[in-house]
Design a protein around this motif. Sequence first.
Motif, PDB file in Angstrom:
ATOM      1  N   HIS A  23      41.505  32.387  41.757  1.00 22.66           N
ATOM      2  CA  HIS A  23      40.237  32.279  42.497  1.00 22.66           C
ATOM      3  C   HIS A  23      39.760  33.641  42.942  1.00 22.66           C
ATOM      4  CE1 HIS A  23      41.133  28.040  42.557  1.00 22.66           C
ATOM      5  NE2 HIS A  23      42.325  28.322  43.056  1.00 22.66           N
ATOM      6  N   GLY A  24      38.453  33.740  43.106  1.00 24.55           N
ATOM      7  CA  GLY A  24      37.864  34.988  43.575  1.00 24.55           C
ATOM      8  C   GLY A  24      36.598  35.266  42.816  1.00 24.55           C
ATOM      9  N   LYS A  25      35.750  36.128  43.393  1.00 25.24           N
ATOM     10  CA  LYS A  25      34.495  36.454  42.704  1.00 25.24           C
ATOM     11  C   LYS A  25      34.587  37.830  42.069  1.00 25.24           C
ATOM     12  CE  LYS A  25      30.855  33.615  44.706  1.00 25.24           C
ATOM     13  NZ  LYS A  25      29.723  33.577  45.621  1.00 25.24           N
ATOM     14  N   GLU A  26      34.659  38.839  42.917  1.00 27.02           N
ATOM     15  CA  GLU A  26      34.737  40.213  42.408  1.00 27.02           C
ATOM     16  C   GLU A  26      36.167  40.527  41.969  1.00 27.02           C
ATOM     17  OE1 GLU A  26      32.036  42.810  43.140  1.00 27.02           O
ATOM     18  OE2 GLU A  26      30.884  40.938  42.997  1.00 27.02           O
ATOM     19  N   TYR A  27      37.075  39.969  42.703  1.00 25.98           N
ATOM     20  CA  TYR A  27      38.489  40.216  42.391  1.00 25.98           C
ATOM     21  C   TYR A  27      39.285  39.009  42.887  1.00 25.98           C
ATOM     22  CZ  TYR A  27      38.450  41.443  47.308  1.00 25.98           C
ATOM     23  OH  TYR A  27      38.270  41.402  48.655  1.00 25.98           O
ATOM     24  N   ILE A  28      40.523  38.952  42.547  1.00 21.39           N
ATOM     25  CA  ILE A  28      41.316  37.774  42.859  1.00 21.39           C
ATOM     26  C   ILE A  28      41.591  37.683  44.368  1.00 21.39           C
ATOM     27  CG2 ILE A  28      43.531  38.957  42.431  1.00 21.39           C
ATOM     28  CD1 ILE A  28      44.509  36.262  41.206  1.00 21.39           C
ATOM     29  N   THR A  29      41.455  36.475  44.895  1.00 19.86           N
ATOM     30  CA  THR A  29      41.743  36.268  46.318  1.00 19.86           C
ATOM     31  C   THR A  29      42.838  35.231  46.525  1.00 19.86           C
ATOM     32  OG1 THR A  29      39.960  34.656  46.380  1.00 19.86           O
ATOM     33  CG2 THR A  29      39.425  36.892  47.113  1.00 19.86           C
ATOM     34  N   GLY A  30      43.196  34.536  45.438  1.00 16.75           N
ATOM     35  CA  GLY A  30      44.257  33.542  45.579  1.00 16.75           C
ATOM     36  C   GLY A  30      44.421  32.772  44.292  1.00 16.75           C
TER      37      GLY A  30
ATOM     38  N   ASP B 216      45.988  39.253  46.731  1.00 18.63           N
ATOM     39  CA  ASP B 216      44.962  40.117  46.153  1.00 18.63           C
ATOM     40  C   ASP B 216      45.467  40.758  44.862  1.00 18.63           C
ATOM     41  OD1 ASP B 216      46.634  42.036  47.139  1.00 18.63           O
ATOM     42  OD2 ASP B 216      45.204  42.902  48.556  1.00 18.63           O
ATOM     43  N   ASN B 217      46.582  40.250  44.405  1.00 17.43           N
ATOM     44  CA  ASN B 217      47.126  40.731  43.138  1.00 17.43           C
ATOM     45  C   ASN B 217      48.033  39.647  42.592  1.00 17.43           C
ATOM     46  OD1 ASN B 217      49.115  41.897  41.307  1.00 17.43           O
ATOM     47  ND2 ASN B 217      48.298  43.887  41.898  1.00 17.43           N
TER      48      ASN B 217
ATOM     49  N   PRO C  33      49.697  49.049  44.735  1.00 18.70           N
ATOM     50  CA  PRO C  33      48.785  48.294  43.881  1.00 18.70           C
ATOM     51  C   PRO C  33      48.042  47.167  44.577  1.00 18.70           C
ATOM     52  CG  PRO C  33      51.042  47.663  43.445  1.00 18.70           C
ATOM     53  CD  PRO C  33      51.099  48.745  44.476  1.00 18.70           C
ATOM     54  N   ALA C  34      48.489  46.766  45.726  1.00 22.85           N
ATOM     55  CA  ALA C  34      47.870  45.620  46.379  1.00 22.85           C
ATOM     56  C   ALA C  34      48.422  45.516  47.785  1.00 22.85           C
ATOM     57  CB  ALA C  34      48.194  44.330  45.611  1.00 22.85           C
ATOM     58  N   ASP C  35      47.883  44.564  48.524  1.00 22.69           N
ATOM     59  CA  ASP C  35      48.454  44.272  49.839  1.00 22.69           C
ATOM     60  C   ASP C  35      49.351  43.048  49.792  1.00 22.69           C
ATOM     61  OD1 ASP C  35      47.297  46.404  51.204  1.00 22.69           O
ATOM     62  OD2 ASP C  35      45.401  45.323  51.397  1.00 22.69           O
ATOM     63  N   SER C  36      48.905  42.060  49.007  1.00 19.90           N
ATOM     64  CA  SER C  36      49.744  40.863  48.927  1.00 19.90           C
ATOM     65  C   SER C  36      49.728  40.324  47.507  1.00 19.90           C
ATOM     66  CB  SER C  36      49.279  39.813  49.933  1.00 19.90           C
ATOM     67  OG  SER C  36      48.104  39.207  49.495  1.00 19.90           O
ATOM     68  N   VAL C  37      50.886  40.026  47.038  1.00 17.63           N
ATOM     69  CA  VAL C  37      51.064  39.713  45.622  1.00 17.63           C
ATOM     70  C   VAL C  37      51.699  38.335  45.463  1.00 17.63           C
ATOM     71  CG1 VAL C  37      52.491  40.358  43.613  1.00 17.63           C
ATOM     72  CG2 VAL C  37      51.250  42.113  44.874  1.00 17.63           C
TER      73      VAL C  37
END
Lengths: 382, 363, 255
Positions: free
Chosen positions: B213-220, B243-244, B149-153
Motif C-alpha cells: 500500500h501507498g501512493k508515492e511510496y510504500i506505507t504498509g 516504509d520499506n 535505507p528506511a525507518d521501518s522495514v
Amino acid sequence: MNKSASVVIIGGGISGNAIAYELAKRGQKDIVLLEKKFLTAGSTGRCGAGIRMQWGTKLNCIMSKYSVERYEHLNEELDYEHDIEFKQGGYLMCAATSKEMEQFALNVKLQNSLGIPSRMITPQEALEIIPYINTDYMIGGAFCQKDGHLNPFHTTQAFANAAQRLGVCIEKFTTVTGIDVDNGKVIGVQTDKGYIATNVVVDCAGGYSQYIAKMAGIDLPLYSQRHQILVTEPVEPLQGPMFMGFAHNIYCQQSPHGSFIMGRGDDEEPKDGRITSGWTFLEEMAKNCVKLLPLLKDLTVVRQWSGLYNMSPDKQPIYGHAPNVEGFYMASGFSGHGFMFGPVTGVVMAEMILGLSPTVDASQLCFDRFEKGQLFIEPSVV
Amino acid sequence: MKRTDIAIIGGGPAGLCASIAAAKMGAKVTLIERNSTLGGQLVKQTHMFFGSQKQYASTRGIDICKILDNEVNKYDNIEVLTNTTVLGMYEDGVITLDCNGSYKKMLPSRIIVATGASEKYLPFANNDLPGIYGAGAVQTLMNVYGVKPADSVVMVGAGNIGLIVSYQLMQAGVSVNAIIDAAPSIGGYLVHASKVARLGVPILTSTTVKSAHGKEYITGITTVKLDDKWQEIEGSESYLPCDNLCISVGLSPLAELLWQIGCEMKYVPTLGGFVPTRDNHLKTSIDSVYVAGDVAGIEEASSAMVEGSIAGLCASRSIGLTMTDYDKVLADYIEQSNSLRRGPVGDKIRQGLAQVEIGGQTK
Amino acid sequence: MIQKDGIATQEMIDSITPSAERRSKGPVAVVECFQSIPCNPCYTSCPRKAMKELIDINDMPQVNTDICNGCGVCISHCPGLAIFVIDETYGDNQCLIKMPYEFTPLPSEGDYVTATDRGGKPVCRGKVVKVVNTPMQDRTPIIHLVVPKEFSMIVRSLNINDIYDDNTYICRCEELTLGELREYIRKGYTTLDEIKRITRAGMGPCQGRTCRQLIMNEIAKLTGVKPQDQLMSTFRPPVKPVKLGFYAQEDTDNE
C-alpha cells in the motif's frame, strides 16, 4: 522456617541485630532472629537517632565510648553497601540552671578521665557552635564534638546483612506467641509460623520486652511509654550538633540529610503501649524550639510520630539472664537510649551468652539489681 | 587478443579462492570483476561466517574479503580486471569483455565461471511501489554506502539472508516490524532466527505478502496466512506498516554465460534453479569450463570458497600444472566441501548435487 | 517453536541448562545452538577444550561443564551469537550474564538497561557491569549484565532503552527512581515501610502522597502481593507541611 536453633533472638531492632551479628562473629551457628513486622519497625525505627558519650556515670561513658568507636568504623567492618550516615556533629548540652551546670562539670571531668573529649562551654562559645541559640535561656553548657547522629534504618540493616552473611536466619513478619519452659529451662519458642526448639532465647523486643518475658513466666519491672518526635522538611546544612537540654526538655538535631528531628519527654505520656500522635506535643515542641532556637520557626514540619521508651526503674537497660529460667536472656529496658548503645549491647550479650570474658563489664546492669535495691542512677537522661 | 591460462569470471568468494588456488599452481590467472572492487557479496557481509577455520569461520565477510584481496595481490601471476564485464562466451573459447568501456577479447585455456547469483523476486499487488527492495540492495545501501535505507522495514523471507539483513537493519537503527515467510518453518539457521527473535522481531511463518500500500511510496503491506497446502486462508489478512519492504525469497544462479557456451544445465529447485552438471572437480560438460560458488548451486559462502579452491586447483591441473602435495590439498578441499554439506541442513544440497554431479573422476 | 519463530522452547532450554550444582559453582557457558549446522568455532576457540570435539563439523555443540570455567572466549567466536555465560555466584540474589551485543551505541558500565528474553520481551532491569570490547572480540562486544538470579536462563538480550526507566522518579521528594525501587524490592524490602525506611521514599514534604501508590504497585508487580493485601504505612499529622512557628502560636480562641 528452622525447626530448631541454638539461639532465638526476639526483636529485629538494633539490639537484636547487633547481638545476632556479634554471636555469629564469634562462631555461634544456628541463630534465628524473629521480628513481628520488619526490621526497625519498633523503637529503633522511631528513635531520635542521636549518639552521645556525654553521660554522668562511668559505665555509661565506657559503654557509649565503645559504641561510638565501633560506629566510626561500622560501614567498613560490616562491609555495608550503603552508608550508615554517622555524622559526628557533636552534642551541645544546654544548661538552664546552676544545678545542671554543676552536674555537667562533674560529667565532663568523668568523661575526660575516660578519654571522652567533652568540654564545658560558655553561652558565647555555644553561639559559635550554633549561632542562633537564644542564650537568654542558657547559662552555659557542655560540648563533645565526637557525639552525633546515625541513621537507624541503615545501621540496623548493616548489622542484619552482616549477620545474614555469617549464617544468621532472620524471619520477618513472624510473631512469637509463646515460650516453652520445662523444668526451669527454655526449650522452645512458639510462633505463628511454627515452632522452634531452642535452649536460648534473647529478649530484645524493645517496647514489648515485658510481654515476651511474661511468656516465659518472668516478670520484668518494665513499662513502655509513648514518646513523640517530629521531623521537618530538609534544608541546607544549618546546625552541626544536636542541641539538647534536660531542664528545657528538648533535643533537636539536623540530620545529614537536612531534615531537623526534634523531640521531648513528657511524664504525662500514656503508658498503655499506644504509639499514636498528640497535638499537645506539637504545640509544646514548637513553642520550646522557637523559644530556644528562634531561627527554626520557619522550618516546615512534615510529620510527627511516636514510639515506645521501654522504661526500667532506674532508666537503665537490663543486660542479663533471668534467675529462674535457664536460657532466657534479655537486653531490655533501654529507657530511650537503646539505639546508641547498639554495638555494646551486641558485644555484652554475645559474650554473656557464650560465657566469654566481657570486653565491657556491664554486670552492674544485671537483672537482679532491682530486687537487691542496687539501682543504677544516671543523672543525665531525658 | 589477450591470452591467459585461466580466466575467472567473478571476483566474489568463489572467484577469489579459485584465483589464489590457480596462482599457487603457477597458472597465469585473469580475474574478471564487474564492480570496481573485489569481494562480491563479501563487501557487505558484516556478520561472522559459519564453517570451520579453513573457511574463515568466526571471521566477518568484510574481513574475509580483505584477507582474500591481500592474498590475490601477493601473486604476480594474477591479473585483476575490475569494472570489467564478460559480455559473451563463445564456442571457440573466446570471451568478450567490456573493460572500463573498452572492448576486449580474451582466449583463456580454461574458464572458471564464478558469477554468483541474483535475487529472486515476488509477484504481489503494487510490487512496483518505491520502497520495495531486494535484501541485497538494502544490505549494500547500509553496509557499503552507509545509507540508512528506511525507518521501518518488513522483511519477506526467513532464510539466512532475510534473517541476517534484518539483524543488520536493526544494527543500523532501523526497526524491523516483522519477518514473514510463506514456508511453514524458518529456512535460515535457527541461531540467526534466535538472534533477531531476542531483539523482539516477530517471525511469522506460513505468511506471505498479498499487497503493498501507498501512493508515492510504500506505507504498509497486507499479509495473509497460508494453510498447509500453501493456500491463502481467507480472512487472515492483516496490515503491517512499513516504509520499506525488503524481499529476500531466495537466489537464482547467474548462469547466462553457461547457457551461452552450451553447458549441460539441469533444473534443481533445491540448488536455486538451473545449474550446470559438473564432476567433483567442478568441471562442466565442457572440458574447458569450470564452475564454483552460487552459479553452481546456491549455498553458503563457505562452500563457495571451498569450491573456488577446488576449481582453481583442478583447472590448473588440467593444463599440466601441479604443486607439491597437490593430491593431498585437493583431497582436503573435497573433504571440507563434503563435511560442510554432511549435516541435516545439507540434506537438500546433497540431494540436489546428486542430480547434477557427473561421476567418474572422484578420487 | 523455534522452527517457526526462532524462539527456543522450554524443553530445549532445559536440555542445555547446566545442573543446579554446576551453576552454584560459578560461571559456565550455555550454548543455545539447536540445529546441526556446519560450524565449529565454539570448539576450536575454547582454550580449555571444554567443548566436546566436533568430529563432524555438523555435530551439535556440547559443553563439558566440568571443564568450562565460563571464560567467555567462545562468545565472540560464535557466528550465530548463540553462546552465553551465566554466573549465578555473582551475588546473593543476582547473576551475571555475559552476552554478545553488536549494536551501537554500546551501553556503558554502570548503565541500567532493559533485560529481554529470547523473544525480545522485557524481563527485568539489568545493570551493565562490564563491556568487553577489545580486538579479541573483533567487533562482537561482550556485555556483562547483572540481573536477578532467577533470570539467568531467561534473559538473553538487552535493550539499551531502560524502559524500567532509570530517570522515572517514584519519590520526587527524596529522588527515588523506579529502577532503584525495584532493586530494593528484589533485595527483600517488600513492604512500603521497609522501602520508606531504607530509601526515605515517603519521608519528604509530600509524606508519600505521590509515591505511596506507585511503590505499592511496584511491590505488587514484583512480589505478587496485591496493593490491597499489602501492609499500609502509618499516616501521621500534619496533612501538609506546616511551619514550626505556626504551632508555636497561642490559640487565642479560648472558651
